[in-house]
Scaffold this motif. Structure first.
Motif, short mmCIF file in Angstrom:
data_model
loop_
_atom_site.label_atom_id
_atom_site.label_comp_id
_atom_site.label_asym_id
_atom_site.label_seq_id
_atom_site.Cartn_x
_atom_site.Cartn_y
_atom_site.Cartn_z
N TYR A 99 -10.38 -10.53 17.06
CA TYR A 99 -11.43 -10.34 18.07
C TYR A 99 -12.39 -9.23 17.67
CZ TYR A 99 -8.15 -6.68 19.44
OH TYR A 99 -7.31 -5.59 19.42
N LEU A 100 -12.07 -8.51 16.61
CA LEU A 100 -12.93 -7.43 16.14
C LEU A 100 -13.83 -7.94 15.02
CD1 LEU A 100 -10.21 -4.64 16.03
CD2 LEU A 100 -12.06 -4.86 17.71
N ALA A 101 -15.10 -7.56 15.07
CA ALA A 101 -16.05 -7.99 14.04
C ALA A 101 -15.76 -7.30 12.71
CB ALA A 101 -17.47 -7.67 14.49
N LYS A 102 -16.21 -7.91 11.64
CA LYS A 102 -16.07 -7.30 10.31
C LYS A 102 -16.74 -5.93 10.30
CE LYS A 102 -15.83 -11.56 7.55
NZ LYS A 102 -15.71 -12.54 8.64
N THR A 103 -16.18 -5.02 9.54
CA THR A 103 -16.73 -3.67 9.46
C THR A 103 -17.09 -3.32 8.03
OG1 THR A 103 -14.55 -2.66 9.15
CG2 THR A 103 -15.31 -2.93 11.42
#
Length: 468
Positions: A99-103
């Protein structure tokens, strides 16, 4: 007389017009294909502003990991009487992941981009059979790990640690503890099947953007800043081959397999076309892992370099499991398909209660063939650990043979929702379908008008000749 001539002339003109329409439809085929290819090539590039980039940065559809744990039914009988372990599947326990976007996204002048993929898991009680506090009887991770990692000459130390902490071959743990970590009394550190997971990341990855060559889009150049793996000591097995499976280069050829790398199993694999599926009005190609993926080297010689020891694998004849200890800090971890699907019968004879199923335990990808986007998938894996007989460690004295014991299996799934499907069809598939419809309509209408007018002209001419 003049009227008949006018009719014939009109029909001939209609025939010519029909032929022109049909010709236009034919001309539109290569023109349309060029338009389609140009549109897809533009939108599949990984750069800001494209359809691919929007879905690449953050997963558009929610990704879930369902876990089934193997609850041991006869723990005391195994330890005290040497019984064959009997397990019962317990689950699913479901978590929202990815659920976390690429960083740390960084673009480079050579048409590549690097990024990290954050890990996180949020429990979803509405999709689970019970709370995370449910207790299961499972293999003791540290006891099994110590059996392999500590030399046999020092097993007396393992025996002493087990007795001093009142531990055994099996233990009672909550679902949350087993999956994400608990304090172990023997090693006095946190351990767990997936520990550590939250607040960690996978990567960094470096992949091609496809800007200079769309056939290379999403292909992995490096992982953790290395262009090859270092787990298998073999050029073939250490290849970083393909993408991360979230997308592939566009314009798929169903005769060719798709290649992707999975850090969960520390290797690259291939998937083969198995058929077409309808996904919310979008045609997708289903690709599945073939049985040869985890076949024994005797059946698939390409797998010989994945066989890193001969004792447990019975001289590399064991099928269905992958020893990943080399990328798991030498812990005796084995990856398989759930319930040892496609595995050697010995695996299921050593642990009772398993029932493999192609429908429920195989891995597949549903990929839109024009764009190469993966629109639905189910990644199914099982985590196992190994233990064996011992003359020193009391809880292992009744064990008769090396046992690859299942801990849990996961089903990681995602599928595009209705809103995303509608947008996908409108932005891309709809344009392609409209162009194809116009092509077919012009060809069909033009051909029909041409034929009908030509036939009618012949009929009129024949009647005029008869009257004359």
């Amino acid at each position: 007389m003049g009227c008949r001539c006018d009719a014939v002339s009109g029909l001939i003109a209609g025939s010519v017009l029909g032929a022109l329409l049909a010709a236009l439809g034919g001309i539109l085929i290569p023109v349309g294909n060029n338009i389609i290819q140009s549109t897809v090539t533009k939108e599949a590039v990984i750069e800001p502003g494209t359809l691919a980039y929007e879905n690449w940065v953050a997963a558009g559809a929610p990704v879930y990991r369902q876990f089934w744990l193997y609850d041991v039914q006869n723990a005391a009988g195994v330890v005290e009487n040497g019984e064959i372990p009997r397990v019962s599947e317990k689950g699913p326990y479901t978590y929202r992941t990815r659920y976390l976007a690429k960083t740390d996204i960084t673009a480079y002048d050579n048409h590549t981009v690097s990024f990290n993929l954050p890990n996180g898991a949020i429990f979803d009680p509405s999709m689970s059979v019970g709370p995370e506090e449910d207790v299961v009887t499972v293999l003791n991770l540290v006891v099994a790990g110590a059996y392999s990692t500590i030399p046999k000459g020092l097993h007396f130390l393992v025996e002493a640690a087990i007795k001093s902490t009142n531990s055994s071959l099996f233990q009672n743990r909550t679902v949350k503890e087993l999956l994400w970590g608990y304090f172990d009394p023997i090693q006095k550190v946190e351990v767990g099947v997936f520990y550590p997971y939250n607040d960690t990341f996978d990567g960094p990855f470096n992949v091609n953007t496809g800007k200079d060559d769309i056939s290379k889009v999403s292909l992995i150049n490096s992982w953790k800043e290395n262009s090859v793996l270092s787990f298998w000591n073999d050029p073939y097995c250490d290849m970083l081959n393909g993408t991360d499976a979230s997308s592939f280069p566009p314009f798929l050829d169903k005769k060719k397999p798709l290649y992707f790398f999975s850090s969960d199993i520390c290797r690259s694999v291939s998937a083969e076309f198995s058929g077409s599926e309808d996904l919310k009005g979008i045609e997708v190609y289903r690709y599945m892992l073939p049985a040869k993926t985890l076949a024994s080297p005797r059946e698939n010689p390409d797998n010989m370099c994945f066989c890193t020891e001969t004792l447990v694998t019975r001289n590399c004849t064991l099928a269905g499991v992958l020893d990943v200890s080399s990328c798991r800090d030498n812990a005796p971890v084995y990856i398989s398909l759930p319930h040892f699907l496609h595995g050697s019968p010995f695996l299921r004879e050593a642990v009772h209660g398993l029932d493999p199923s192609e429908e429920h335990h195989s891995t597949y990808l549903d990929v839109e063939p024009t764009t190469g986007f993966t629109l639905r998938f189910a990644k199914r894996l099982q985590v196992n650990m190994m233990y064996g007989p011992s003359n020193v460690i009391t809880v292992l004295k009744k064990v008769k043979d090396y046992t690859i014991f299942p801990l849990a299996w996961l089903n990681e799934t995602a599928a595009l929702d209705e809103e995303t499907a509608d947008r996908f069809k409108k932005d891309l598939v709809g344009r392609i379908n409209m162009l194809e419809t116009v092509q077919i309509a012009l060809l069909s209408l033009g051909s029909a008008v041409c034929v009908l007018c030509a036939v009618a002209a012949c009929v009129v001419n024949r009647r005029r000749s008869t009257i004359a």
